[in-house]
Design a protein around this motif. Structure first.
Motif, PDB file in Angstrom:
ATOM      1  N   ARG A 197      19.656  72.980  82.524  1.00  0.00           N
ATOM      2  CA  ARG A 197      19.708  71.497  82.495  1.00  0.00           C
ATOM      3  C   ARG A 197      18.286  70.938  82.417  1.00  0.00           C
ATOM      4  O   ARG A 197      17.780  70.363  83.373  1.00  0.00           O
ATOM      5  CB  ARG A 197      20.411  70.976  83.738  1.00  0.00           C
TER       6      ARG A 197
ATOM      7  N   ARG B   8      17.661  66.936  82.779  1.00  0.00           N
ATOM      8  CA  ARG B   8      17.687  66.435  84.156  1.00  0.00           C
ATOM      9  C   ARG B   8      16.403  66.806  84.908  1.00  0.00           C
ATOM     10  O   ARG B   8      15.869  66.017  85.667  1.00  0.00           O
ATOM     11  CB  ARG B   8      18.914  67.002  84.882  1.00  0.00           C
TER      12      ARG B   8
ATOM     13  N   GLY C 138      15.737  63.176  84.614  1.00  0.00           N
ATOM     14  CA  GLY C 138      16.783  62.686  85.516  1.00  0.00           C
ATOM     15  C   GLY C 138      18.145  62.655  84.837  1.00  0.00           C
ATOM     16  O   GLY C 138      18.341  63.289  83.798  1.00  0.00           O
ATOM     17  N   THR C 139      19.070  61.915  85.420  1.00  0.00           N
ATOM     18  CA  THR C 139      20.428  61.923  84.873  1.00  0.00           C
ATOM     19  C   THR C 139      20.500  61.059  83.615  1.00  0.00           C
ATOM     20  O   THR C 139      19.667  60.186  83.396  1.00  0.00           O
ATOM     21  CB  THR C 139      21.447  61.383  85.900  1.00  0.00           C
TER      22      THR C 139
END
Ligand code: HEM
Length: 142
Positions: A70, A73, A77-78
């Motif tokens: 990921r 992220r 971040g998201t």
């Protein structure tokens, strides 16, 4: 040809796409094509002049989206895909131009034929979702 069951679980798609290196190459090819393709002019104009951060963001996003680490992220971040596009006027023409750049970029990688088909089919799903959200909020060209 239909989608192969060899992809889409665990990190099979991430690996088939060549891992971080392969995905970075794919995204670089994608933005090079987006820069040049006449029918992509309208979506090129939606982007900042300097695509460096955008290239990094899409490559990192796709790593996670394909079942790998990921990386988006970790650095940014998201993310909500619909959220980051909702201010844009994306209709059928814009969606199709984006997917055409992806189709051409995928064709330039050394991916197997079945993974190439699978990947484009998968990318068409969020591309359509983005179009639907944008249509509700903005006035795209089609
Ligand atoms: C449907 C056609 C699409 C168009 C026209 C489009 C266009 C754009 C534009 C203009 C930006 C902003 C770039 C900037 O600020 O310079 C962006 C950001 C982004 N797009 Fe798309 N996009 C589309 C579909 C997709 C799809 C299908 C994905 C993922 C599979 C995607 C992933 C991203 C990501 C990860 C970002 C970065 C978001 C951020 O700033 O945090 N886009 N897109």
């Amino acid at each position: 040809m239909t989608a192969s069951p060899r992809f889409g679980f665990q990190d099979t798609s991430f690996k088939a796409a060549g891992g971080v290196e392969g995905i970075t190459r794919l995204v670089d090819t994608f933005y090079d094509i987006l820069n040049e393709l006449p029918q992509a002019k309208i979506i090129r104009a939606m982007h900042a002049d300097d695509l460096q951060v955008t290239r990094d963001k899409l490559a990192r996003f796709l790593c996670g989206w394909l079942g790998g680490p990921r990386l988006f992220r970790e650095k940014y971040g998201t993310i909500s895909l619909t959220g980051v596009h909702s201010h844009l006027a994306i209709g059928e023409n814009e969606r199709d131009a984006w997917l055409e750049c992806m189709r051409l970029a995928i064709a330039k990688q050394d991916y197997s034929a079945d993974f190439s088909i699978y990947l484009l089919e998968q990318l068409a799903v969020p591309a359509e979702r983005v179009r639907v959200i944008c249509k509700r909020r903005n006035t795209p060209s089609a």
